[in-house]
Design a protein around this motif. Structure first.
Motif, short mmCIF file in Angstrom:
data_model
loop_
_atom_site.label_atom_id
_atom_site.label_comp_id
_atom_site.label_asym_id
_atom_site.label_seq_id
_atom_site.Cartn_x
_atom_site.Cartn_y
_atom_site.Cartn_z
N LEU A 188 0.82 -1.22 0.00
CA LEU A 188 0.00 0.00 0.00
C LEU A 188 0.85 1.26 0.00
O LEU A 188 0.45 2.29 -0.56
CB LEU A 188 -0.94 0.00 1.21
N HIS A 189 2.00 1.18 0.62
CA HIS A 189 2.91 2.34 0.66
C HIS A 189 3.36 2.72 -0.76
O HIS A 189 3.67 3.89 -1.03
CB HIS A 189 4.12 2.01 1.53
N LYS A 190 3.36 1.75 -1.66
CA LYS A 190 3.78 1.99 -3.04
C LYS A 190 2.63 2.48 -3.92
O LYS A 190 2.85 2.87 -5.07
CB LYS A 190 4.36 0.70 -3.64
N LEU A 191 1.41 2.43 -3.39
CA LEU A 191 0.24 2.82 -4.17
C LEU A 191 -0.33 4.14 -3.66
O LEU A 191 -0.32 4.41 -2.47
CB LEU A 191 -0.86 1.75 -4.06
N ASP A 192 -0.84 4.95 -4.58
CA ASP A 192 -1.61 6.13 -4.19
C ASP A 192 -3.07 5.72 -4.06
O ASP A 192 -3.60 5.05 -4.95
CB ASP A 192 -1.47 7.24 -5.25
N PHE A 193 -3.73 6.12 -2.98
CA PHE A 193 -5.13 5.75 -2.80
C PHE A 193 -5.82 6.70 -1.83
O PHE A 193 -5.19 7.31 -0.96
CB PHE A 193 -5.25 4.31 -2.29
#
Length: 244
Positions: free
Chosen positions: A98-103
């Motif tokens: 999740l740290h690698k994804l924008d959300f």
């Protein structure tokens, strides 16, 4: 709004890695996932999963995954303290993905019996990765963006998409392991080909290949450390972890 979904593949396998995958996608694209027939990977045939894998990668804003090796799993199962075993290891990988994804909002398939506790854990681990600090009594703002839910892979298309990415990715690793070690089936304890393979390995040299999760009760049973009559009591510590 950007939505994210995270799921895993291979948690119960005795052979090969556990793969955690995440997908971020614009909310307006969710109907497209639904129209394609994206759903929990366990409900799809391999050929369909591979087809949807390619479609998801085209539709998604970003796709990310992490591979957890058997030796990492064994380390936490054998030596981890209560609440710091497989669930914690999976939460760490989910936070990394999740740290690698924008959300704006993320849905995660909860492996813990306590959905709130698991969501809080993943949120805190993300905050640690971002270097966020909080004063006593201050709430982690990331918690508001994380939805931890049992069967999220069946309830939310974006998590279904993540489950497909995780499964197809893991299958590719298993295919490479087949080329290296020969045919061993699916790698799951319920597969007689997998059990037969493990027994042959142990009979040949009292050892197992490095792709084996030595902490699994399946392995201990083959080694003679536990008997079939004790299965229900002496299940793997992984299953005990789920009750904590």
């Amino acid at each position: 709004m950007i939505l994210a979904g995270v799921d895993e593949a291979g948690r119960g396998s005795v052979l090969g890695p556990l793969v955690v995958a995440g997908v971020s996608i614009d909310e307006s694209k969710i109907p497209e996932l639904v129209s394609l027939g994206v759903r929990d990977s366990k409900l799809l045939l391999p050929k369909r999963r591979r087809f949807l894998y390619k479609k998801i990668k085209k539709i998604a804003i970003k796709v990310s995954y992490e591979k957890i090796l058997p030796k990492e799993i064994d380390r936490v199962v054998f030596k981890g303290e209560r609440l710091f075993r497989l669930n914690y290891l999976e939460a760490k990988s989910m936070s990394s993905v999740l740290h690698k994804l924008d959300f704006d909002r993320a849905f995660i398939d909860c492996c813990d019996t306590n959905q709130i506790r698991f969501g809080q854990l993943v949120s805190d681990l993300i905050a640690d990765r971002k270097g966020l600090c909080f004063t006593l009594g201050e709430k982690n703002p990331i918690c508001e963006k994380i939805v931890s839910e049992h069967h999220a892979d069946r309830n939310h298309p974006v998590v279904s998409a993540a489950s497909i990415i995780a499964k197809v990715t893991r299958d590719s690793f298993i295919k490479k392991l087949h080329k290296r070690h020969g045919e061993f089936g699916s790698g799951y304890p319920s597969d007689p080909f997998t059990i037969s393979f493990l027994k042959r390995c142990f009979d040949a040299g009292n050892q197992f290949p490095d792709m084996t999760r030595l902490s699994w009760s399946t392995v201990r049973r083959i080694q003679g450390e536990i008997s079939d009559s004790k299965d229900e009591i002496l299940e793997t510590l992984v299953e005990i972890e789920n009750l904590e």
